[in-house]
Design a protein around this motif. Structure first.
Motif, PDB file in Angstrom:
ATOM      1  N   PHE A  37       8.401   7.400   4.039  1.00 42.33           N
ATOM      2  CA  PHE A  37       7.499   7.887   2.988  1.00 42.33           C
ATOM      3  C   PHE A  37       7.953   9.211   2.384  1.00 42.33           C
ATOM      4  CE2 PHE A  37       4.256   5.732   5.929  1.00 42.33           C
ATOM      5  CZ  PHE A  37       4.576   4.484   5.431  1.00 42.33           C
ATOM      6  N   TYR A  71       0.815  -1.216   0.000  1.00 42.43           N
ATOM      7  CA  TYR A  71       0.000   0.000   0.000  1.00 42.43           C
ATOM      8  C   TYR A  71       0.850   1.267   0.000  1.00 42.43           C
ATOM      9  CZ  TYR A  71      -4.035  -2.973   0.879  1.00 42.43           C
ATOM     10  OH  TYR A  71      -5.003  -3.926   0.771  1.00 42.43           O
ATOM     11  N   ARG A  72       2.090   1.164   0.486  1.00 39.56           N
ATOM     12  CA  ARG A  72       2.941   2.361   0.493  1.00 39.56           C
ATOM     13  C   ARG A  72       3.258   2.849  -0.916  1.00 39.56           C
ATOM     14  NH1 ARG A  72       6.636  -1.724   1.972  1.00 39.56           N
ATOM     15  NH2 ARG A  72       8.274  -2.072   0.414  1.00 39.56           N
ATOM     16  N   GLU A  73       2.987   2.015  -1.929  1.00 46.25           N
ATOM     17  CA  GLU A  73       3.254   2.385  -3.313  1.00 46.25           C
ATOM     18  C   GLU A  73       2.080   3.129  -3.954  1.00 46.25           C
ATOM     19  OE1 GLU A  73       6.141   2.084  -4.720  1.00 46.25           O
ATOM     20  OE2 GLU A  73       6.999   1.004  -3.021  1.00 46.25           O
ATOM     21  N   GLN A 116       8.020   6.891   9.990  1.00 47.81           N
ATOM     22  CA  GLN A 116       7.112   6.981   8.844  1.00 47.81           C
ATOM     23  C   GLN A 116       7.495   8.143   7.933  1.00 47.81           C
ATOM     24  OE1 GLN A 116       3.483   7.118  11.219  1.00 47.81           O
ATOM     25  NE2 GLN A 116       2.755   5.226  10.244  1.00 47.81           N
ATOM     26  N   ILE A 141      -0.584  11.825   2.224  1.00 50.69           N
ATOM     27  CA  ILE A 141      -0.810  10.481   1.685  1.00 50.69           C
ATOM     28  C   ILE A 141      -2.109  10.451   0.894  1.00 50.69           C
ATOM     29  CG2 ILE A 141      -1.244   8.055   2.288  1.00 50.69           C
ATOM     30  CD1 ILE A 141       0.423   8.544   4.836  1.00 50.69           C
TER      31      ILE A 141
END
Length: 288
Positions: free
Chosen positions: A153, A104-106, A149, A161
């Motif tokens: 990120f 999900y970080r992508e 974080q 985000i």
């Protein structure tokens, strides 16, 4: 000042050419208040044109040098569920650009810029911004990222985000130019660029978007587009006026039913004495 090609048609036909990316970069830099470099134009299911939307809406999906997706949408005709469509378009992009199996970080950062030529919602401004924050219900604090974080990120705030939204209500712009973005909104509203404007690339936009630059087929297509835009606006105005008239008639009928004098009804509703007399005859015939 020379009239320029309207921005919605320019997005549809001209600004997809890499040679004209500077116009998009100037506009988006003013919106985001940072330098934007357009790397690519992308296709999405949400920005496909169909026959219904041909003269009503234009979408353009841009990828910048930070790999963010910027969805520019121009809407001509009023739609009650336009907010819902913005939400759907952004959600669709988020799912389209995250491949199955990717963490999900992508997920892609999405910025939505909506340009409306009608008064969207009720408000006193012509420029609105929306984002997502998590606010404590008891303490009022904004939930923040941990240092780890932020490091992972490359962002400092949770809201970065989530999708961000910019809404520009062109017709509500008061023609008071106070910023670089105001210069672009002035151009959106009037299809003109004043000689004293200094926003990034706006004078270049003035040169590139001259109607006289169009060849004959382009000029014909542009004239057709503008005729249809005028027709859409005329239909919208007519619909509003018809609605107002029907409302006046309903009020007059109610006043007649309560025995109010014709001259009072005429003064209250703006209807002519003849219209009210006709309504009165209809009411008389309806009484058993």
């Amino acid at each position: 000042m020379e009239k320029l090609i309207r921005f919605d048609w320019a997005i549809k036909k001209l600004l997809r050419d890499k040679a004209n990316f500077s116009v998009l970069e100037g506009f988006l830099s003013a919106v985001l208040n940072e330098d934007v470099t357009v790397v690519n134009l992308l296709e999405s299911e949400s920005n496909q044109e169909d026959s219904f939307d041909k003269f009503n809406r234009v979408d353009l999906l841009v990828e910048n040098s930070k790999k963010e997706l910027l969805l520019i949408e121009v809407q001509v005709k009023s739609e009650y569920d336009f907010f819902h469509r913005i939400a759907y378009g952004v959600a669709k992009l988020m799912s389209e650009y995250l491949e199955k199996g990717q963490p999900y970080r992508e997920i892609k950062k999405i910025i939505s810029v909506s340009i409306t030529y009608f008064s969207l919602g009720i408000g006193t401004d012509y420029l609105y911004y929306g984002s997502t924050n998590f606010v404590g219900l008891h303490t009022g604090d904004i939930l923040a990222l941990t240092e780890k974080q932020q490091e992972l990120f490359g962002i400092s705030e949770v809201r970065k985000i989530f999708p961000e939204h910019y809404l520009i209500r062109v017709e509500d712009f008061p023609d008071k130019v106070q910023s670089a973005l105001d210069e672009w909104i002035y151009m959106l509203k009037h299809s003109e660029v004043r000689p004293d404007f200094r926003a990034k690339h706006i004078q270049e936009a003035s040169a590139r978007l001259r109607i006289m630059n169009l060849d004959e087929p382009q000029r014909k297509a542009y004239d057709e587009y503008m005729q249809n835009v005028s027709y859409q606006q005329s239909m919208l105005w007519s619909s509003r006026e018809e609605g107002k008239h029907e409302e006046k008639i309903a009020i007059a009928r109610n006043l007649l039913a309560h025995g109010i004098a014709l001259e009072v009804i005429a003064a209250s509703t703006g209807l002519s004495s003849g219209e009210i007399a006709t309504l009165q005859k209809g009411e008389d015939h309806a009484v058993p």
